[in-house]
Design a protein around this motif. Structure first.
Motif, PDB file in Angstrom:
ATOM      1  N   GLU A 273     -85.920 -95.779  -8.626  1.00 54.13           N
ATOM      2  CA  GLU A 273     -85.759 -94.773  -7.576  1.00 54.13           C
ATOM      3  C   GLU A 273     -84.499 -93.986  -7.884  1.00 54.13           C
ATOM      4  N   CYS A 274     -84.563 -92.686  -7.638  1.00 53.98           N
ATOM      5  CA  CYS A 274     -83.403 -91.827  -7.831  1.00 53.98           C
ATOM      6  C   CYS A 274     -83.322 -90.909  -6.626  1.00 53.98           C
ATOM      7  N   TRP A 275     -82.110 -90.650  -6.157  1.00 53.30           N
ATOM      8  CA  TRP A 275     -81.982 -89.732  -5.046  1.00 53.30           C
ATOM      9  C   TRP A 275     -80.642 -89.023  -5.088  1.00 53.30           C
ATOM     10  N   SER A 276     -80.655 -87.814  -4.548  1.00 57.81           N
ATOM     11  CA  SER A 276     -79.432 -87.053  -4.332  1.00 57.81           C
ATOM     12  C   SER A 276     -79.184 -87.076  -2.831  1.00 57.81           C
ATOM     13  N   VAL A 277     -77.915 -87.173  -2.445  1.00 58.58           N
ATOM     14  CA  VAL A 277     -77.597 -87.363  -1.028  1.00 58.58           C
ATOM     15  C   VAL A 277     -76.246 -86.736  -0.700  1.00 58.58           C
ATOM     16  N   SER A 278     -76.132 -86.266   0.541  1.00 60.08           N
ATOM     17  CA  SER A 278     -74.868 -85.714   1.018  1.00 60.08           C
ATOM     18  C   SER A 278     -74.676 -86.062   2.487  1.00 60.08           C
ATOM     19  N   VAL A 279     -73.434 -85.991   2.908  1.00 58.83           N
ATOM     20  CA  VAL A 279     -73.072 -86.167   4.314  1.00 58.83           C
ATOM     21  C   VAL A 279     -72.700 -84.797   4.876  1.00 58.83           C
ATOM     22  N   PRO A 280     -72.757 -84.616   6.192  1.00 56.96           N
ATOM     23  CA  PRO A 280     -72.457 -83.294   6.760  1.00 56.96           C
ATOM     24  C   PRO A 280     -70.987 -82.915   6.644  1.00 56.96           C
ATOM     25  N   THR A 281     -70.769 -81.609   6.564  1.00 59.15           N
ATOM     26  CA  THR A 281     -69.410 -81.077   6.572  1.00 59.15           C
ATOM     27  C   THR A 281     -68.968 -80.757   7.996  1.00 59.15           C
TER      28      THR A 281
ATOM     29  N   GLN B 237     -74.592 -93.517  10.171  1.00 59.54           N
ATOM     30  CA  GLN B 237     -74.504 -92.646   8.996  1.00 59.54           C
ATOM     31  C   GLN B 237     -75.470 -91.472   9.112  1.00 59.54           C
ATOM     32  N   ILE B 238     -75.004 -90.283   8.769  1.00 58.52           N
ATOM     33  CA  ILE B 238     -75.795 -89.045   8.808  1.00 58.52           C
ATOM     34  C   ILE B 238     -75.973 -88.601   7.361  1.00 58.52           C
ATOM     35  N   LEU B 239     -77.235 -88.538   6.897  1.00 52.50           N
ATOM     36  CA  LEU B 239     -77.503 -88.247   5.495  1.00 52.50           C
ATOM     37  C   LEU B 239     -78.671 -87.277   5.330  1.00 52.50           C
ATOM     38  N   LEU B 240     -78.536 -86.367   4.393  1.00 52.33           N
ATOM     39  CA  LEU B 240     -79.634 -85.511   3.941  1.00 52.33           C
ATOM     40  C   LEU B 240     -79.858 -85.882   2.492  1.00 52.33           C
ATOM     41  N   MET B 241     -81.114 -86.126   2.112  1.00 52.78           N
ATOM     42  CA  MET B 241     -81.373 -86.581   0.747  1.00 52.78           C
ATOM     43  C   MET B 241     -82.692 -86.066   0.202  1.00 52.78           C
ATOM     44  N   VAL B 242     -82.789 -86.111  -1.115  1.00 52.02           N
ATOM     45  CA  VAL B 242     -84.014 -85.796  -1.822  1.00 52.02           C
ATOM     46  C   VAL B 242     -84.271 -86.964  -2.772  1.00 52.02           C
ATOM     47  N   SER B 243     -85.473 -87.560  -2.675  1.00 49.72           N
ATOM     48  CA  SER B 243     -85.773 -88.792  -3.402  1.00 49.72           C
ATOM     49  C   SER B 243     -86.891 -88.632  -4.412  1.00 49.72           C
ATOM     50  N   TYR B 244     -86.797 -89.476  -5.446  1.00 49.39           N
ATOM     51  CA  TYR B 244     -87.816 -89.556  -6.492  1.00 49.39           C
ATOM     52  C   TYR B 244     -88.147 -91.025  -6.701  1.00 49.39           C
ATOM     53  N   GLN B 245     -89.445 -91.369  -6.638  1.00 47.40           N
ATOM     54  CA  GLN B 245     -89.913 -92.725  -6.887  1.00 47.40           C
ATOM     55  C   GLN B 245     -91.159 -92.626  -7.762  1.00 47.40           C
TER      56      GLN B 245
ATOM     57  N   GLY C 116     -89.321 -85.432  -5.240  1.00 49.31           N
ATOM     58  CA  GLY C 116     -88.661 -84.391  -4.466  1.00 49.31           C
ATOM     59  C   GLY C 116     -88.917 -84.468  -2.982  1.00 49.31           C
ATOM     60  N   GLN C 117     -88.959 -85.677  -2.425  1.00 51.38           N
ATOM     61  CA  GLN C 117     -89.193 -85.827  -0.987  1.00 51.38           C
ATOM     62  C   GLN C 117     -87.879 -85.700  -0.223  1.00 51.38           C
ATOM     63  N   VAL C 118     -87.844 -84.755   0.707  1.00 48.43           N
ATOM     64  CA  VAL C 118     -86.677 -84.524   1.547  1.00 48.43           C
ATOM     65  C   VAL C 118     -86.711 -85.509   2.711  1.00 48.43           C
TER      66      VAL C 118
ATOM     67  N   GLU D 277     -81.666 -81.895  -9.645  1.00 46.00           N
ATOM     68  CA  GLU D 277     -82.194 -81.856 -11.014  1.00 46.00           C
ATOM     69  C   GLU D 277     -81.778 -83.097 -11.799  1.00 46.00           C
ATOM     70  N   ASP D 278     -80.576 -83.601 -11.557  1.00 44.22           N
ATOM     71  CA  ASP D 278     -80.121 -84.828 -12.213  1.00 44.22           C
ATOM     72  C   ASP D 278     -80.972 -86.017 -11.755  1.00 44.22           C
ATOM     73  N   ALA D 279     -81.174 -86.151 -10.443  1.00 42.09           N
ATOM     74  CA  ALA D 279     -81.986 -87.252  -9.932  1.00 42.09           C
ATOM     75  C   ALA D 279     -83.411 -87.178 -10.481  1.00 42.09           C
ATOM     76  N   GLU D 280     -83.976 -85.991 -10.489  1.00 46.17           N
ATOM     77  CA  GLU D 280     -85.341 -85.820 -11.003  1.00 46.17           C
ATOM     78  C   GLU D 280     -85.412 -86.226 -12.480  1.00 46.17           C
TER      79      GLU D 280
END
Length: 176
Positions: free
Chosen positions: A47-55, A72-80, A87-89, A168-171
């Motif tokens: 599994e790979c994902w990109s993730v960020s927390v709010p500003t 925890q508040i997270l926005l992410m895009v996942s690859y499995q 690219g699931q948000v 793109e890195d996670a993908e």
């Protein structure tokens, strides 16, 4: 609304990802940081994902700003790759969403809807994921609005600096 196998995979993954909060600070599976976004990889299953927390976060009830106890508040895009998820948000607001509510994500003046389940929200289809990822790549920030089970409206602003590089890195890390 039909729930895809990808949703089930992500729901199972949510338990793993729930620890991303501490993982962002002390995880050995964080493999990259791209400005305001981090990239994580799990090996088994892959599994790979990109993730960020709010500003920025604003919580309101009845038109007034209120304090809210949120996890925890997270926005992410996942690859499995094993679950055919690409690219699931997803978004977690750190609280249970109001039953039957939707979360909206606004990018460059365009709003997208996500359905909720417990503390998580996802787009309804893979094509909705693709549209959102495309918009997030072009935007400067994203504002995610949800309603808690207690009636608090939350607006979380996420910087999109580094989003494209992180996704793109996670993908790439999960493509083979």
């Amino acid at each position: 609304m039909q729930i895809s196998n990808g949703f089930l995979g992500i729901a199972a993954t949510a338990v793993l990802i729930a620890g991303v909060a501490s993982a962002q600070e002390q995880s050995s599976n964080r493999v990259a940081t791209k400005t305001d976004w981090n990239v994580f990889v799990e090996e088994n299953p892959k599994e790979c994902w990109s993730v960020s927390v709010p500003t920025d976060t604003v919580n309101t009830r009845d038109g007034r700003v209120v304090a809210a106890n949120r996890g925890q508040i997270l926005l992410m895009v996942s690859y499995q790759p094993g679950a055919n998820v690409a690219g699931q948000v997803s978004f977690t607001g750190g609280y249970p969403f109001r039953a039957g509510s939707q979360v909206t994500i606004s990018v460059s003046g365009t709003e997208y809807s996500m359905f909720t389940e417990g503390e998580w929200a996802w787009p309804a289809s893979a094509s909705d994921d693709e549209k959102m990822v495309s918009a997030l790549k072009r935007g400067a920030d994203a504002v995610v609005t949800g309603i808690s089970s207690r009636g608090t409206t939350t607006k979380d602003t996420f910087s999109l600096l580094g989003f494209t590089a992180a996704v793109e890195d996670a993908e790439k890390r999960c493509s083979g």
